[in-house]
Design an enzyme around this catalytic site. Structure first.
Site, PDB file in Angstrom:
ATOM      1  N   GLU A  14       0.623  -1.098  -0.061  1.00  5.08           N
ATOM      2  CA  GLU A  14      -0.125  -0.360  -0.032  1.00  5.08           C
ATOM      3  C   GLU A  14       1.253   1.109  -0.080  1.00  5.08           C
ATOM      4  O   GLU A  14       0.487   2.291   0.011  1.00  5.08           O
ATOM      5  CB  GLU A  14      -0.956   0.189   0.993  1.00  5.08           C
ATOM      6  CG  GLU A  14      -0.189  -0.207   2.582  1.00  5.08           C
ATOM      7  CD  GLU A  14      -0.002  -1.519   2.729  1.00  5.08           C
ATOM      8  OE1 GLU A  14       0.457  -1.958   2.781  1.00  5.08           O
ATOM      9  OE2 GLU A  14      -0.889  -1.952   4.457  1.00  5.08           O
ATOM     10  N   ASP A  87      -0.452  -4.224   4.601  1.00  3.89           N
ATOM     11  CA  ASP A  87      -0.232  -4.605   6.586  1.00  3.89           C
ATOM     12  C   ASP A  87      -0.853  -5.403   6.791  1.00  3.89           C
ATOM     13  O   ASP A  87      -1.971  -5.906   6.855  1.00  3.89           O
ATOM     14  CB  ASP A  87      -0.485  -2.690   7.012  1.00  3.89           C
ATOM     15  CG  ASP A  87       0.670  -1.919   7.023  1.00  3.89           C
ATOM     16  OD1 ASP A  87       1.492  -2.448   6.347  1.00  3.89           O
ATOM     17  OD2 ASP A  87       0.439  -1.158   7.502  1.00  3.89           O
ATOM     18  N   ASP A  89      -2.886  -5.874   9.425  1.00  7.32           N
ATOM     19  CA  ASP A  89      -4.285  -5.666  10.394  1.00  7.32           C
ATOM     20  C   ASP A  89      -5.471  -5.479   9.136  1.00  7.32           C
ATOM     21  O   ASP A  89      -5.316  -5.971   8.791  1.00  7.32           O
ATOM     22  CB  ASP A  89      -3.786  -4.226  11.022  1.00  7.32           C
ATOM     23  CG  ASP A  89      -3.408  -3.189  10.573  1.00  7.32           C
ATOM     24  OD1 ASP A  89      -2.854  -3.101   9.781  1.00  7.32           O
ATOM     25  OD2 ASP A  89      -3.164  -2.188  11.345  1.00  7.32           O
ATOM     26  N   GLU A  91      -6.936  -2.971   8.479  1.00  6.87           N
ATOM     27  CA  GLU A  91      -7.023  -2.087   7.675  1.00  6.87           C
ATOM     28  C   GLU A  91      -6.098  -2.778   6.056  1.00  6.87           C
ATOM     29  O   GLU A  91      -6.426  -2.471   5.062  1.00  6.87           O
ATOM     30  CB  GLU A  91      -6.709  -1.089   8.148  1.00  6.87           C
ATOM     31  CG  GLU A  91      -6.727   0.784   7.587  1.00  6.87           C
ATOM     32  CD  GLU A  91      -8.044   0.662   6.865  1.00  6.87           C
ATOM     33  OE1 GLU A  91      -8.988   0.700   8.672  1.00  6.87           O
ATOM     34  OE2 GLU A  91      -9.091   1.847   6.163  1.00  6.87           O
ATOM     35  N   TYR A 297       5.900  -3.805  13.416  1.00  6.12           N
ATOM     36  CA  TYR A 297       4.605  -3.309  12.991  1.00  6.12           C
ATOM     37  C   TYR A 297       4.075  -2.451  14.380  1.00  6.12           C
ATOM     38  O   TYR A 297       3.990  -2.976  14.931  1.00  6.12           O
ATOM     39  CB  TYR A 297       3.439  -4.056  12.499  1.00  6.12           C
ATOM     40  CG  TYR A 297       2.671  -3.294  12.070  1.00  6.12           C
ATOM     41  CD1 TYR A 297       2.142  -2.634  10.425  1.00  6.12           C
ATOM     42  CD2 TYR A 297       1.005  -3.857  11.843  1.00  6.12           C
ATOM     43  CE1 TYR A 297       1.333  -1.874  10.252  1.00  6.12           C
ATOM     44  CE2 TYR A 297       0.029  -2.773  11.044  1.00  6.12           C
ATOM     45  CZ  TYR A 297      -0.134  -2.031  10.815  1.00  6.12           C
ATOM     46  OH  TYR A 297      -0.875  -1.607   9.703  1.00  6.12           O
ATOM     47  N   ARG A 299       1.131  -1.000  14.777  1.00  3.69           N
ATOM     48  CA  ARG A 299      -0.087  -0.594  14.876  1.00  3.69           C
ATOM     49  C   ARG A 299      -0.142  -1.735  15.847  1.00  3.69           C
ATOM     50  O   ARG A 299      -0.767  -3.234  15.516  1.00  3.69           O
ATOM     51  CB  ARG A 299      -1.401  -0.711  14.174  1.00  3.69           C
ATOM     52  CG  ARG A 299      -0.875   0.587  14.025  1.00  3.69           C
ATOM     53  CD  ARG A 299      -2.097   0.881  12.725  1.00  3.69           C
ATOM     54  NE  ARG A 299      -2.134   1.937  11.897  1.00  3.69           N
ATOM     55  CZ  ARG A 299      -2.282   2.368  10.659  1.00  3.69           C
ATOM     56  NH1 ARG A 299      -2.979   1.785  10.152  1.00  3.69           N
ATOM     57  NH2 ARG A 299      -2.537   3.329   9.942  1.00  3.69           N
ATOM     58  N   HIS A 344       0.033 -10.464  17.317  1.00  2.00           N
ATOM     59  CA  HIS A 344       0.703  -9.272  16.699  1.00  2.00           C
ATOM     60  C   HIS A 344       2.390  -9.630  17.600  1.00  2.00           C
ATOM     61  O   HIS A 344       2.393 -10.267  18.215  1.00  2.00           O
ATOM     62  CB  HIS A 344       0.744  -8.401  16.579  1.00  2.00           C
ATOM     63  CG  HIS A 344      -0.217  -7.940  15.309  1.00  2.00           C
ATOM     64  ND1 HIS A 344      -1.585  -6.918  14.850  1.00  2.00           N
ATOM     65  CD2 HIS A 344      -1.097  -8.832  14.335  1.00  2.00           C
ATOM     66  CE1 HIS A 344      -1.967  -7.287  14.258  1.00  2.00           C
ATOM     67  NE2 HIS A 344      -2.462  -8.377  13.817  1.00  2.00           N
TER      68      HIS A 344
END
Ligand code: ZN
Ligand code: ZN
Length: 666
Positions: A14, A87, A89, A91, A297, A299, A344
């Site tokens: 992205e 990514d 997650d 999103e 990552y 988040r 995660h």
């Protein structure tokens, strides 16, 4: 071009930075492209949710994504296989889903990873999977629900308060926290109190100790201190003639454990506390570090660490600090969050051996370097040995006639620094002089200090994120945007010290929502909705049913309130002022230019006036101008440090100002 040439594998991510980093790891045969974020979303100018059709979202291709999508389409046709590597997650999963739809991909291969390193990418390429629709649905549910609330509630605010306002799930609950705190701050009445300290000398005058009075006879002094000025003056007088001795010496050894590695929330808190970076700025920098391959990552609410990362940290610790800094077994931290499937990792450096000094050479951005250093130190220190601290306290007894006054001094000494060697946190040493129990001392210069009790502190980025997390409001992906949305919409402003302060507008909107849309600002309700999103992600709960359960009562209530709530109710509140034209009470009204006082008899009486500046009247005549012009002493706070002082109500005509209340005497 020879037909025999093998076709490329097209990898789509992205962000262009991420694409560049991955290109550096993978050799020939791979083409890495960026989607530049979401390619499809709900439309900007329409609701985009089909209420007749079970909340079906009506997605549109983002105008800015069109050109790039055409390019990706061409590359996809030529490619041998296509891998979506957005990514890890919700999103990221949703971006992959929309890419697959927009590019009409038949065979989807999806890979995900915690960190953008050669090893992690190669590992992920071995086990591609399909798109995880539970994660996608959790993201869709959030998107649709927030769209419905915003789309229906905002126009309500336009009609009742002011055009252009907005309300939203989560943001409105967070705003309520700030509004409630602001009300506490404004309602707070500072009270004066005193503390007493003294210096005691040894008889040979070679040693001295500074200590604070904490107990009189058998009574501990109540927090925060002594209220009566007459009493402290009597104590001071007695102390001058007292005889003193060392009453008690206590020492204890304490082990201090390192803190867990960063989650999004603790990283934002620490970054604000140490670097004064806002939550938003921290996330932007962390994302850059992640996309360049320096950290995992950003988040996450997990404190898990991969086995490899722990063993490389241990290797680094042994090499750089020595064996005594390495615990026998790795330190283990337990994740508080109940999310199981989205297991995660904590935010950590991808390479423990890349020390902050070397990072600065590799990567020139100074702000990124500072955040990297925090992350690196937190990670390395979390795998180090406990520190050992010796704490000492000395109690001095000063006696006058039948009264005994007890003073205490605390010291601490680091016996073994352990994890502190790598940590960003510092532990101050304070070494007390060596004294003997019952040793006679001479009291010198007992002093009283005047203080005022302080209101509860306003929230800042660090304390608000901590509060949101503890209430279960928001998630690692949303803490930063909650704060930036509130400031962007003028519901919250920043004080000079960067604290968050709700505005009049913020109070007005919160009061209205609290009275009429309580669920939207209710902490528990908001947390419950977050849990329901997790249920969709983790267990595949039905997202449409969840939306239905929320939306139907919300919509019914809204229809009712449309007619029930008047504009006056939404924008007026009582005041203590009386109209000087007709004697009726005045009300605080909210207009285009903010708040003002208007007569409650409007439209018969149209008297308006400015709201007097909040100040606290002491009822004392101003020593400067009181006799002549009737100025009164009012309590104010300094701009910079919010320290209380006393000034004149006729300022700026009269310049009287004092730290002390003028009726304090002496
Ligand atoms: Zn009037
Ligand atoms: Zn004055």
């Amino acid at each position: 071009m020879s037909k025999a040439k093998e076709k490329n594998t097209l990898i789509i991510v992205e962000s262009p930075t991420k694409a560049r980093t991955i290109s550096g790891f993978l050799g020939n045969g791979f083409e890495i492209q960026s989607s530049y974020g979401h390619v499809r979303d709900l439309p900007k100018s329409k609701l985009g949710v089909d209420l007749e059709n079970n909340f079906e979202p009506v997605y549109v291709i983002q105008p800015k994504a069109k050109e790039n999508l055409e390019k990706l389409q061409k590359l996809a046709k030529k490619a041998g296989s296509i891998i979506l590597a957005t990514d890890e997650d919700r999103e990221g999963e949703a971006i992959a889903f929309h890419l697959a739809q927009a590019l009409e991909l038949k065979k989807i291969e999806r890979i995900a990873f915690h960190e953008i390193t050669k090893v992690a990418i190669e590992e992920a390429l071995k086990t591609p999977r399909g798109i995880n629709m539970n994660l996608v649905d959790a993201q869709q549910a959030r998107r649709v629900l927030d769209r419905l609330v915003g789309y229906e509630l905002s126009p309500f605010l336009w009609k009742k308060i002011k055009y252009g306002l907005s309300a939203g799930r989560v943001q409105s609950a967070a705003l309520r926290l700030l509004v409630e705190r602001e009300k506490e701050v404004l309602a707070f009445n500072p009270e004066k109190y005193f503390t007493i300290s003294a210096t005691f000398f040894s008889l040979d005058k070679k040693r001295k100790i500074q200590a604070e009075l904490f107990k009189i006879n058998s009574e501990n002094i109540q927090e925060p201190g002594i209220e009566s000025e007459a009493e402290v003056k009597k104590i001071l007088k007695n102390l001058l003639d007292s005889s003193a001795q060392v009453f008690e010496i206590a020492r204890k050894e304490l082990k201090k454990s390192p803190l867990a590695p960063f989650t999004t929330s603790t990283m934002q808190q620490e970054s604000y506390s140490r670097l004064r970076y806002s939550a938003k700025q921290t996330m932007m920098l962390a994302q850059q570090l992640y996309e360049k391959g320096f950290i995992t990552y950003m988040r996450t609410d997990s404190v898990n660490l991969s086995k490899d990362s722990v063993s490389s940290a241990r290797e680094f610790i042994q090499q750089s600090f020595g064996k005594e800094y390495l615990p026998e077994k790795p330190n283990f931290y337990k994740t508080k969050s109940k999310m199981a499937q989205e297991a995660h990792e904590a935010v950590r450096p991808t390479n423990a051996f890349l020390v902050p000094e070397e990072f600065k050479i590799k990567n020139e951005d100074a702000k990124q370097a500072k955040l990297y250093e925090l992350i690196w130190r937190r990670f390395v220190s979390c795998q180090m040995e406990k520190a050992v601290v010796s704490q000492e306290s000395v109690v001095v007894e000063a006696s006058f006639k039948k009264d005994n006054y007890y003073f205490k001094a605390n010291g601490q000494k680091i016996l073994f620094d352990g994890y502190l060697k790598a940590s960003s946190s510092t532990t101050k040493e304070l070494i007390l002089p060596s004294l003997e129990k019952s040793e006679g001392l001479v009291i010198n210069d007992p002093k009283l200090e005047e203080h005022f009790t302080q209101p509860p502190p306003r929230f800042n980025d660090a304390s608000l994120v901590k509060m949101l997390e503890s209430l279960g409001i928001g998630r690692p992906s949303t803490y930063a945007s909650i704060i930036s949305t509130l400031t962007a919409r003028d519901y919250v402003s920043r004080t000079e010290s960067k604290s968050l302060q709700s505005t009049n507008l913020g109070v007005l909107v919160t009061d209205l929502l609290t009275h009429h849309f309580n669920n939207i600002v209710d902490y528990q309700f908001t947390a419950k909705i977050e849990d329901e999103f997790d249920e969709i992600a983790d267990k595949g709960a039905d997202w449409r049913k969840m939306i239905k359960n929320f939306y139907e009562p919300f919509h019914q209530n809204l229809l009712k309130k449309e007619t029930e709530v008047t504009r006056a109710e939404a924008t007026e509140r009582p005041s203590n002022e009386v109209c000087d034209k007709c004697g009726s009470p005045m009300v605080v009204k909210y207009g285009r230019y903010g708040e003002f006082l208007g007569c409650s008899k409007y439209p018969e009486c149209s008297n308006i006036k400015k709201i007097p500046k909040p100040s606290q009247d002491t009822g004392i005549l101003c020593p400067g101008c009181g006799e002549k012009d009737g100025g009164k002493v009012v309590m104010r706070r300094t701009k910079a440090r919010k320290r209380i002082f006393y000034g004149c109500s006729r300022w700026p005509q009269c310049n009287f100002a004092s730290w002390k209340r003028p009726d304090d005497g002496e």
